[in-house]
Design an enzyme around this catalytic site. Structure first.
Site, PDB file in Angstrom:
ATOM      1  CB  SER A 550     106.858 -13.167 -39.059  1.00 32.45           C
ATOM      2  OG  SER A 550     107.205 -13.411 -37.909  1.00 32.45           O
ATOM      3  CE  LYS A 593     103.744 -10.472 -36.253  1.00 38.13           C
ATOM      4  NZ  LYS A 593     104.318 -11.270 -37.877  1.00 38.13           N
TER       5      LYS A 593
END
Ligand code: ADP
Length: 647
Positions: A550, A593
């Site tokens: 990611s 996140k």
């Protein structure tokens, strides 16, 4: 939010008393288990902890009487007079009757009364013969002697016959009273017997040791030392074995045999015990086997046993976030309140539970089915609502440092669980060890972390996003890339943070080098000889593992920036994977996140477009969904301040 309007859960209908109706989100699994039980099939339930595996089995157990006729039975143990080490266990249909308590007819050769009379007559005749010719005056003495002879004769005969018989049959001096049969188990309705896989004695039965001076007392015959196993108690019913990960291989073999033969003897399990020499006859155990465990546990099971399990059901860990399913979650809240005697919850509280269910599922579109976790959060929120002790620990002070109770009470002083109580439990992470560890890490480490959000644009510096361990907490990672000329031919990629984000780095460097060489980027072009460059990549101050890919988009931007010497804006953090064509691919943990980017004070967060469906909270930061790298470039490069020569 829900199909019913309400202020507090008190207004909602009572939960169904039947456990089977209380299971939510696992409708297919419930149907399969019910059908399996009806058709006498074996089942294994697999899934994450707390999704309802035991609950489903327990619920089926409650309605076992719906599954047709059941013949009650009882199990007795009898001594085996020919071989005491081989006691006899019998399963008998019907109800246990008290008359079993009689002592069995033993094979003692006690002389019959005719034999005794004959012996007496013979003794009298013999004494008459011996007394012949004895003078009259000695007659009294003679009669006494005669009776004595008769008595001694009779006594000796009886004694020798008893001793001879018992010696022959027992070989030791067991009290005849000990030879009574004993009732081991009585089963009046179809049983559901639960046993943990590691508990061998509980599962398979055992023979107790017979220690000197201990319990049972020395000399207790083997049939009185039998402990029936769960497999035997489950005869004509269900045996539920959980924690399959812990099942010893030898136990698996025994269970396999029991499933095949529908009978299994009991013998002493401990080789150092006197029970080890004892073994019963095979005892009937015709049961349906249901096992449960986590997905990975199944690899601990031997193939022949796994083959014997007809239905292998994987329980869901999420359900779609639809109105119908939110209603089910509401039903779950009401059940937990009722079953655990909690205070009622306000409407806002219920909405907050839904929000947490989304967080735990990792998506706005989903609701978690890890309901034990959710139930624990609700229970703790109730504790917070109840008393100021725990509220104080979790911190509830106003700006001046005075304790400010948040407990919501109505006019009648009734306590309600509110959204604040739930949020407090969730945010402080007291329901999860991993979350607390992650929170502590962030709390203690943040002040040392060199992260300057919204700083001046910088070449080769970008902020990526990661999720810390299993704690469900996001963090910001500073990624720095520097390019040096190398004397050795070829491009050298050096990840100076060790193993961190290996996937992202390999992918990003390949892609960025290709894009820079092809000069197809919507950026000023520059001739670069990649053949003698060293690319240094650092995940600054990142010590925990970063798996997955990611960080690819972030690393790619930093390499392009460093190679082309174009500064990157510093007001954003970015997460996203990339494929080799430059498409931005979805990542996990998007909500954590975004939270992290917000916490550090970034103005913008760039995420894959595909993850937009997962985003729960959109307030407090600008969320920019992107599909391709080309879309990202104009957003993040500071094209106003480029000093490079254009081709
Ligand atoms: P598992 O066996 O999968 O670890 P349990 O069946 O022991 O989980 O679930 C623990 C508790 O969590 C249940 O007693 C119940 O309160 C709640 N729970 C778990 N799953 C469900 C479900 N599907 N529906 C309703 N409540 C559930």
């Amino acid at each position: 939010m829900f199909s019913i309007k309400f202020k507090t859960t008190e207004e909602l209908p009572e939960p169904s008393p039947r456990l089977i109706d209380q299971v939510i989100g696992q409708e297919e699994a419930v149907k399969i288990v019910l059908s399996a039980v009806k058709n006498k099939r074996n089942v294994i339930l697999l899934g994450e902890p707390g999704v309802g595996k035991s609950m489903i089995v327990k619920a089926v157990g409650e309605i076992l009487s719906d599954f047709g006729e059941f013949t009650p039975y009882y199990v007795i143990a009898k001594p085996n007079l020919k071989n005491m080490e081989r006691p006899i266990v019998e399963v008998i249909d019907g109800e246990y009757k008290e008359d079993l308590k009689e002592i069995p007819k033993l094979n003692f050769k006690t002389p019959s009364s005719t034999t005794l009379i004959l012996i007496m007559v013979a003794a009298i005749l013999l004494s008459q013969y011996l007394l012949k010719g004895i003078p009259q005056e000695y007659l009294l003495a003679a009669v006494t002697i005669t009776s004595l002879i008769v008595l001694i004769f009779g006594f000796v005969i009886i004694l020798t016959s008893i001793m001879g018989a018992s010696k022959a049959s027992m070989g030791n001096n067991i009290n005849p009273m000990d030879l009574k049969p004993v009732l081991l188990y009585e089963c009046k309705k179809r049983p559901l017997v639960r046993a943990s896989a590691y508990n061998v004695t509980r599962l398979l039965g055992d023979i107790k040791h017979c220690p000197l001076g201990g319990r049972p007392p020395l000399g207790t015959p083997p049939h009185k030392r039998i402990i029936l196993g769960a497999i035997h108690e489950a005869h004509r019913g269900i045996l539920y074995v959980d924690e399959i990960k812990t099942m010893p291989l030898e136990v698996q073999d025994y269970i396999l045999t029991a499933l095949q033969d529908k009978q299994l003897p009991i013998s002493g399990r401990n080789p150092n015990s006197s029970g080890a020499t004892v073994e019963t006859n095979p005892i009937p155990c015709d049961f349906i086997l249901i096992m449960s465990g986590n997905m990975d546990d199944v690899y601990n099971l031997r193939a022949p046993l796994l083959d014997r399990i007809d239905y292998k059901i994987v329980l869901k860990n999420k359900m779609d976030n639809t109105l119908e399913n939110r209603d089910k979650l509401l039903q779950f809240i009401v059940q937990e309140i009722k079953n655990n005697n909690l205070n009622p919850m306000t409407y806002d509280g219920c909405c907050e539970v839904v929000r947490i269910a989304q967080y735990l599922a990792g998506s706005k579109d989903k609701l978690t089915l890890r309901l034990r976790l959710l139930a624990n959060i609700i229970k703790m929120a109730n504790d917070v609502a109840m008393g100021k002790d725990i509220e104080e620990i979790l911190g509830n002070f106003d700006e001046e440092g005075n304790y400010k109770p948040e407990t919501q009470k109505d006019k009648n002083n009734k306590v309600y669980i509110t959204a604040e109580h739930i949020r407090k439990v969730f945010d402080t992470g007291i329901y999860s060890m991993e979350k607390q560890v992650a929170l502590n890490y962030i709390k203690n480490f943040k002040r040392y972390k060199h992260i300057v959000p919204n700083d001046e644009p910088k070449v080769g510096v970008v902020y990526g996003l990661a999720v810390l361990g299993a704690g469900g907490i996001g963090d910001v990672t500073k990624i720095i890339v520097q390019i040096l000329d190398s004397k050795n031919p070829g491009t050298h990629l050096l990840n100076i943070s060790g193993d961190i984000a290996k996937h992202s780095i390999t992918l990003a460097s390949a892609l960025s080098k290709k894009l820079v060489a092809e000069k197809k980027l919507p950026l000023p072009k520059k001739d670069i000889d990649l053949n003698n460059k060293e690319i240094y990549i650092q995940f600054s101050q990142s010590y925990s593992k970063i798996d997955g890919d990611s960080a690819t988009a972030a690393v790619c931007l930093a390499i392009i920036s460093a190679l082309l010497d174009i500064p990157l804006k510093q007001d954003f953090a970015i997460t996203g994977s990339l494929d080799l064509s430059g498409n931005v691919l979805a990542i996990g943990g998007v909500n954590e996140k975004i939270e992290a980017a917000k916490r550090y004070g970034f103005k913008r967060v760039i995420i894959p477009e595909a993850n937009m469906v997962d985003v729960i909270e959109t307030e407090g930061i600008e969320i920019i969904p992107v599909k391709t790298l080309d879309e990202i470039i104009p957003l993040v490069f500071d094209l106003d301040n480029i000093k490079i020569e254009q081709n």
